[in-house]
Design a protein around this motif. Structure first.
Motif, PDB file in Angstrom:
ATOM      1  N   TRP A   1       7.762   5.640  -9.095  1.00 11.75           N
ATOM      2  CA  TRP A   1       7.767   4.232  -9.483  1.00 11.75           C
ATOM      3  C   TRP A   1       6.849   3.420  -8.576  1.00 11.75           C
ATOM      4  O   TRP A   1       6.056   2.600  -9.049  1.00 11.75           O
ATOM      5  CB  TRP A   1       9.200   3.675  -9.406  1.00 11.75           C
ATOM      6  CG  TRP A   1       9.235   2.193  -9.567  1.00 11.75           C
ATOM      7  CD1 TRP A   1       9.268   1.497 -10.737  1.00 11.75           C
ATOM      8  CD2 TRP A   1       9.210   1.221  -8.523  1.00 11.75           C
ATOM      9  NE1 TRP A   1       9.271   0.138 -10.482  1.00 11.75           N
ATOM     10  CE2 TRP A   1       9.232  -0.046  -9.120  1.00 11.75           C
ATOM     11  CE3 TRP A   1       9.163   1.302  -7.133  1.00 11.75           C
ATOM     12  CZ2 TRP A   1       9.214  -1.224  -8.378  1.00 11.75           C
ATOM     13  CZ3 TRP A   1       9.152   0.139  -6.398  1.00 11.75           C
ATOM     14  CH2 TRP A   1       9.174  -1.107  -7.028  1.00 11.75           C
ATOM     15  N   PHE A   2       6.931   3.640  -7.267  1.00  8.79           N
ATOM     16  CA  PHE A   2       6.149   2.872  -6.301  1.00  8.79           C
ATOM     17  C   PHE A   2       4.651   3.086  -6.529  1.00  8.79           C
ATOM     18  O   PHE A   2       3.873   2.121  -6.522  1.00  8.79           O
ATOM     19  CB  PHE A   2       6.544   3.265  -4.872  1.00  8.79           C
ATOM     20  CG  PHE A   2       5.945   2.374  -3.827  1.00  8.79           C
ATOM     21  CD1 PHE A   2       6.554   1.178  -3.488  1.00  8.79           C
ATOM     22  CD2 PHE A   2       4.783   2.743  -3.165  1.00  8.79           C
ATOM     23  CE1 PHE A   2       6.001   0.343  -2.527  1.00  8.79           C
ATOM     24  CE2 PHE A   2       4.221   1.922  -2.206  1.00  8.79           C
ATOM     25  CZ  PHE A   2       4.830   0.720  -1.880  1.00  8.79           C
ATOM     26  N   GLU A   3       4.245   4.315  -6.721  1.00  9.38           N
ATOM     27  CA  GLU A   3       2.830   4.637  -6.952  1.00  9.38           C
ATOM     28  C   GLU A   3       2.302   3.897  -8.190  1.00  9.38           C
ATOM     29  O   GLU A   3       1.220   3.324  -8.171  1.00  9.38           O
ATOM     30  CB  GLU A   3       2.650   6.149  -7.108  1.00  9.38           C
ATOM     31  CG  GLU A   3       1.219   6.595  -7.242  1.00  9.38           C
ATOM     32  CD  GLU A   3       0.390   6.419  -5.981  1.00  9.38           C
ATOM     33  OE1 GLU A   3      -0.843   6.292  -6.114  1.00  9.38           O
ATOM     34  OE2 GLU A   3       0.959   6.402  -4.876  1.00  9.38           O
ATOM     35  N   LYS A   4       3.104   3.890  -9.241  1.00  7.97           N
ATOM     36  CA  LYS A   4       2.700   3.165 -10.455  1.00  7.97           C
ATOM     37  C   LYS A   4       2.674   1.662 -10.205  1.00  7.97           C
ATOM     38  O   LYS A   4       1.761   0.968 -10.659  1.00  7.97           O
ATOM     39  CB  LYS A   4       3.656   3.483 -11.611  1.00  7.97           C
ATOM     40  CG  LYS A   4       3.516   4.882 -12.145  1.00  7.97           C
ATOM     41  CD  LYS A   4       4.534   5.150 -13.242  1.00  7.97           C
ATOM     42  CE  LYS A   4       4.494   6.591 -13.689  1.00  7.97           C
ATOM     43  NZ  LYS A   4       5.584   6.900 -14.631  1.00  7.97           N
ATOM     44  N   ALA A   5       3.666   1.157  -9.491  1.00  9.29           N
ATOM     45  CA  ALA A   5       3.782  -0.292  -9.262  1.00  9.29           C
ATOM     46  C   ALA A   5       2.602  -0.845  -8.478  1.00  9.29           C
ATOM     47  O   ALA A   5       2.075  -1.906  -8.808  1.00  9.29           O
ATOM     48  CB  ALA A   5       5.098  -0.610  -8.542  1.00  9.29           C
ATOM     49  N   ILE A   6       2.174  -0.148  -7.430  1.00 11.56           N
ATOM     50  CA  ILE A   6       1.088  -0.695  -6.601  1.00 11.56           C
ATOM     51  C   ILE A   6      -0.277  -0.597  -7.277  1.00 11.56           C
ATOM     52  O   ILE A   6      -1.230  -1.238  -6.829  1.00 11.56           O
ATOM     53  CB  ILE A   6       1.043  -0.071  -5.186  1.00 11.56           C
ATOM     54  CG1 ILE A   6       0.754   1.425  -5.235  1.00 11.56           C
ATOM     55  CG2 ILE A   6       2.322  -0.388  -4.428  1.00 11.56           C
ATOM     56  CD1 ILE A   6       0.535   2.066  -3.866  1.00 11.56           C
ATOM     57  N   HIS A   7      -0.358   0.189  -8.351  1.00 16.08           N
ATOM     58  CA  HIS A   7      -1.621   0.301  -9.090  1.00 16.08           C
ATOM     59  C   HIS A   7      -1.577  -0.383 -10.452  1.00 16.08           C
ATOM     60  O   HIS A   7      -2.521  -0.291 -11.222  1.00 16.08           O
ATOM     61  CB  HIS A   7      -2.003   1.778  -9.251  1.00 16.08           C
ATOM     62  CG  HIS A   7      -2.375   2.413  -7.950  1.00 16.08           C
ATOM     63  ND1 HIS A   7      -1.502   3.212  -7.252  1.00 16.08           N
ATOM     64  CD2 HIS A   7      -3.487   2.323  -7.197  1.00 16.08           C
ATOM     65  CE1 HIS A   7      -2.083   3.604  -6.135  1.00 16.08           C
ATOM     66  NE2 HIS A   7      -3.287   3.079  -6.073  1.00 16.08           N
ATOM     67  N   ASN A   8      -0.486  -1.053 -10.756  1.00 13.95           N
ATOM     68  CA  ASN A   8      -0.297  -1.707 -12.049  1.00 13.95           C
ATOM     69  C   ASN A   8      -0.842  -3.130 -11.986  1.00 13.95           C
ATOM     70  O   ASN A   8      -0.400  -3.934 -11.157  1.00 13.95           O
ATOM     71  CB  ASN A   8       1.200  -1.719 -12.386  1.00 13.95           C
ATOM     72  CG  ASN A   8       1.500  -2.271 -13.747  1.00 13.95           C
ATOM     73  OD1 ASN A   8       0.759  -3.070 -14.301  1.00 13.95           O
ATOM     74  ND2 ASN A   8       2.627  -1.851 -14.292  1.00 13.95           N
ATOM     75  N   ASP A   9      -1.782  -3.459 -12.867  1.00 13.46           N
ATOM     76  CA  ASP A   9      -2.352  -4.817 -12.899  1.00 13.46           C
ATOM     77  C   ASP A   9      -1.320  -5.869 -13.293  1.00 13.46           C
ATOM     78  O   ASP A   9      -1.529  -7.050 -13.053  1.00 13.46           O
ATOM     79  CB  ASP A   9      -3.535  -4.880 -13.868  1.00 13.46           C
ATOM     80  CG  ASP A   9      -4.752  -4.117 -13.365  1.00 13.46           C
ATOM     81  OD1 ASP A   9      -4.842  -3.889 -12.138  1.00 13.46           O
ATOM     82  OD2 ASP A   9      -5.606  -3.742 -14.189  1.00 13.46           O
ATOM     83  N   GLY A  10      -0.219  -5.443 -13.884  1.00 12.44           N
ATOM     84  CA  GLY A  10       0.826  -6.375 -14.287  1.00 12.44           C
ATOM     85  C   GLY A  10       1.861  -6.635 -13.197  1.00 12.44           C
ATOM     86  O   GLY A  10       2.861  -7.309 -13.438  1.00 12.44           O
TER      87      GLY A  10
ATOM     88  N   ALA B   1       0.855  -1.186   0.000  1.00 13.45           N
ATOM     89  CA  ALA B   1       0.000   0.000   0.000  1.00 13.45           C
ATOM     90  C   ALA B   1       0.895   1.242   0.000  1.00 13.45           C
ATOM     91  O   ALA B   1       2.110   1.153   0.221  1.00 13.45           O
ATOM     92  CB  ALA B   1      -0.902  -0.003   1.234  1.00 13.45           C
ATOM     93  N   LYS B   2       0.292   2.387  -0.231  1.00 15.86           N
ATOM     94  CA  LYS B   2       1.035   3.643  -0.325  1.00 15.86           C
ATOM     95  C   LYS B   2       1.928   3.871   0.894  1.00 15.86           C
ATOM     96  O   LYS B   2       3.039   4.374   0.772  1.00 15.86           O
ATOM     97  CB  LYS B   2       0.046   4.796  -0.506  1.00 15.86           C
ATOM     98  CG  LYS B   2       0.684   6.103  -0.866  1.00 15.86           C
ATOM     99  CD  LYS B   2      -0.354   7.150  -1.212  1.00 15.86           C
ATOM    100  CE  LYS B   2       0.335   8.408  -1.691  1.00 15.86           C
ATOM    101  NZ  LYS B   2      -0.634   9.395  -2.159  1.00 15.86           N
ATOM    102  N   ASP B   3       1.468   3.480   2.078  1.00 20.46           N
ATOM    103  CA  ASP B   3       2.231   3.686   3.310  1.00 20.46           C
ATOM    104  C   ASP B   3       3.516   2.860   3.374  1.00 20.46           C
ATOM    105  O   ASP B   3       4.348   3.087   4.248  1.00 20.46           O
ATOM    106  CB  ASP B   3       1.369   3.352   4.540  1.00 20.46           C
ATOM    107  CG  ASP B   3       0.242   4.351   4.749  1.00 20.46           C
ATOM    108  OD1 ASP B   3       0.261   5.434   4.126  1.00 20.46           O
ATOM    109  OD2 ASP B   3      -0.665   4.043   5.534  1.00 20.46           O
ATOM    110  N   ASP B   4       3.693   1.907   2.483  1.00 25.60           N
ATOM    111  CA  ASP B   4       4.888   1.070   2.475  1.00 25.60           C
ATOM    112  C   ASP B   4       6.041   1.690   1.688  1.00 25.60           C
ATOM    113  O   ASP B   4       7.151   1.146   1.682  1.00 25.60           O
ATOM    114  CB  ASP B   4       4.558  -0.304   1.868  1.00 25.60           C
ATOM    115  CG  ASP B   4       3.540  -1.057   2.697  1.00 25.60           C
ATOM    116  OD1 ASP B   4       3.766  -1.190   3.915  1.00 25.60           O
ATOM    117  OD2 ASP B   4       2.531  -1.504   2.121  1.00 25.60           O
ATOM    118  N   CYS B   5       5.797   2.789   1.047  1.00 24.05           N
ATOM    119  CA  CYS B   5       6.777   3.392   0.142  1.00 24.05           C
ATOM    120  C   CYS B   5       8.124   3.637   0.823  1.00 24.05           C
ATOM    121  O   CYS B   5       9.174   3.275   0.284  1.00 24.05           O
ATOM    122  CB  CYS B   5       6.212   4.692  -0.426  1.00 24.05           C
ATOM    123  SG  CYS B   5       7.223   5.430  -1.719  1.00 24.05           S
ATOM    124  N   LEU B   6       8.121   4.217   2.007  1.00 23.67           N
ATOM    125  CA  LEU B   6       9.376   4.560   2.681  1.00 23.67           C
ATOM    126  C   LEU B   6      10.150   3.301   3.086  1.00 23.67           C
ATOM    127  O   LEU B   6      11.367   3.238   2.892  1.00 23.67           O
ATOM    128  CB  LEU B   6       9.112   5.445   3.907  1.00 23.67           C
ATOM    129  CG  LEU B   6      10.350   5.951   4.637  1.00 23.67           C
ATOM    130  CD1 LEU B   6      11.238   6.790   3.719  1.00 23.67           C
ATOM    131  CD2 LEU B   6       9.929   6.765   5.865  1.00 23.67           C
TER     132      LEU B   6
END
Length: 165
Positions: free
Chosen positions: A42-51, A8-13
């Motif tokens: 990159w992280f924001e895109k990765a957690i929302h990427n269906d791939g 989730a977004k909170d895991d970015c750091l």
């Protein structure tokens, strides 16, 4: 007891700090330190990427991450664990659980000098593919082992609280 959940977004750091550890960079194909601003994008895109299926391993605290980059029925595996949690079987247990819940042919690319990862993937049944003498890594493959074929995967929640696709 370890918990595996979708990132989730909170895991970015936490992922950023782990990814910039010298021992993680040394075993990565891109050994350069990661810039925070680039990581956030990159992280924001990765957690929302269906791939991409991006998992966090934790107990009371962050332990590491597993990422599956999905291409059709193939999943390229990436894993990193904080050094203080090494040699406890956490990487093995985490990948074993994730692979049991996700029906793919698993692939891994491991640098030839990354002996712990070589041992990990081989202990999970990954088979080293034909060696490319010009590459500094090995390709590994583990065929689908789930009971149902990849094109008939069930929708719904898996044991990690994430959606099966």
């Amino acid at each position: 007891m370890i918990n595996i959940r979708l990132a989730a977004k909170d895991d970015c750091l936490n992922v950023f700090h782990l990814s910039n550890m010298d021992y993680v960079r040394d075993n990565s194909f891109n050994t350069e330190k990661i810039i925070w601003e680039n990581h956030v994008q990159w992280f924001e895109k990765a957690i929302h990427n269906d791939g991409i299926k991006f998992f966090i391993i934790e107990d009371a605290e962050f332990i590491g991450q597993v990422r599956l980059n999905i291409d059709n029925d193939n999943a390229l595996v990436s894993i990193s664990i904080l050094k203080e949690f090494w040699h406890r079987g956490i990487a093995f247990q985490s990948l074993q659980k994730i692979m049991a819940e996700n029906n793919y042919t698993y692939l891994a690319q491991v640098k030839k000098n990354n002996i712990p990862s070589i041992k990990l993937f081989e202990s999970l049944g990954f088979i080293r593919q034909e060696e490319n003498p010009h590459a500094d890594y090995y390709d590994y493959k583990k065929e689908q082992t789930a009971k149902e074929p990849a094109d008939k995967k069930q929708k719904g929640k898996n044991n990690f609280g994430s959606e099966k696709s």
